[in-house]
Each structure stands twice: as C-alpha cells, then as structure tokens.
Scaffold this motif. Structure first.
Motif, short mmCIF file in Angstrom:
data_model
loop_
_atom_site.label_atom_id
_atom_site.label_comp_id
_atom_site.label_asym_id
_atom_site.label_seq_id
_atom_site.Cartn_x
_atom_site.Cartn_y
_atom_site.Cartn_z
N GLU A 182 -4.86 10.03 1.77
CA GLU A 182 -5.49 9.33 0.65
C GLU A 182 -5.34 10.08 -0.66
O GLU A 182 -5.55 9.53 -1.73
N ASN A 212 -2.48 11.09 -1.79
CA ASN A 212 -1.18 10.68 -2.33
C ASN A 212 -1.35 9.53 -3.32
O ASN A 212 -2.02 8.55 -3.04
N LYS A 249 0.62 7.23 -4.09
CA LYS A 249 1.07 5.96 -3.52
C LYS A 249 -0.03 5.28 -2.71
O LYS A 249 0.01 4.08 -2.49
N ASN A 250 -1.00 6.06 -2.28
CA ASN A 250 -2.13 5.54 -1.51
C ASN A 250 -3.39 5.43 -2.36
O ASN A 250 -4.50 5.34 -1.83
#
Length: 110
Positions: free
Chosen positions: A62, A64, A66-67
């Motif tokens: 989480e 990242n 992208k997340n």
C-alpha cells in the motif's frame, strides 16, 4: 520583577529548536518529495536502502504510489539511476501509524 524577552530572540530560539528537534510545519511538508536516502535516515533509523525496500516497500504494498501510496518507483529500474522518490508528508504519517507493524530487527538475506 518582570522580565521582557525581545520577540526576535524568541523567534530565533524557536527556529533553532524546530531544526534541532526535526520539527517541520505541515505546510512545508505538503507536496515535498524526498529521495530514499533522506527518507531512510529520517524515518528508518538509518537502515540500508535495500532494507527499506524489502521490509517496508515490499512488505507493505500500500506504500506504492500505484496502489495509492506515497513511494514512486519503490524498486530501482534497470538502466536507471535510483529513481525512488517519496512524498514526505504522507510517508511521515504512514510511518507513524505503522511503526509497530514494521519488523525493525529483520535482517537482509545473505
């Protein structure tokens, strides 16, 4: 007896204390991006970059970007210089909330 302290002296001493204790006003951190080296020194007790990648970025996907997280390019990309960068304000909040979830005694594999 009343003691008067000049405003300039109070401001100067406050600025010194803010720096000494590592306090940064929220408005100065918003949107601020830092590299992994600064992040690991300030928030990870000086752990090695690979330790941070493995035991924080990999262990907690989480983080990242992208997340929906606060770290962009948690792993260096082949052919690129270290491109990992971190949104400091969000990272500092997350680190405070998860400080007990991180295995600070974990060792890098040999």
């Amino acid at each position: 007896m009343e003691l008067t302290i000049p405003d300039k002296l109070i401001r100067d001493e406050t600025k010194k204390a803010v720096l000494e204790f590592g306090l940064v006003p929220k408005r100065l951190m918003l949107g601020r991006q830092i590299r992994i080296d600064e992040f690991r020194k300030k928030y990870c007790r000086g752990k090695a970059p690979e330790w941070v990648r493995l035991f924080i970025f990999d262990a907690f996907p989480e983080t990242n970007f992208k997340n929906g997280g606060w770290v962009v390019h948690p792993r260096s990309r082949p052919g690129h210089h270290d491109t990992t960068w971190i949104y400091e304000y969000q990272a500092s909040q997350w680190m405070d909330e998860h400080k007990f979830d991180i295995d600070w005694d974990a060792k890098l594999p040999s």
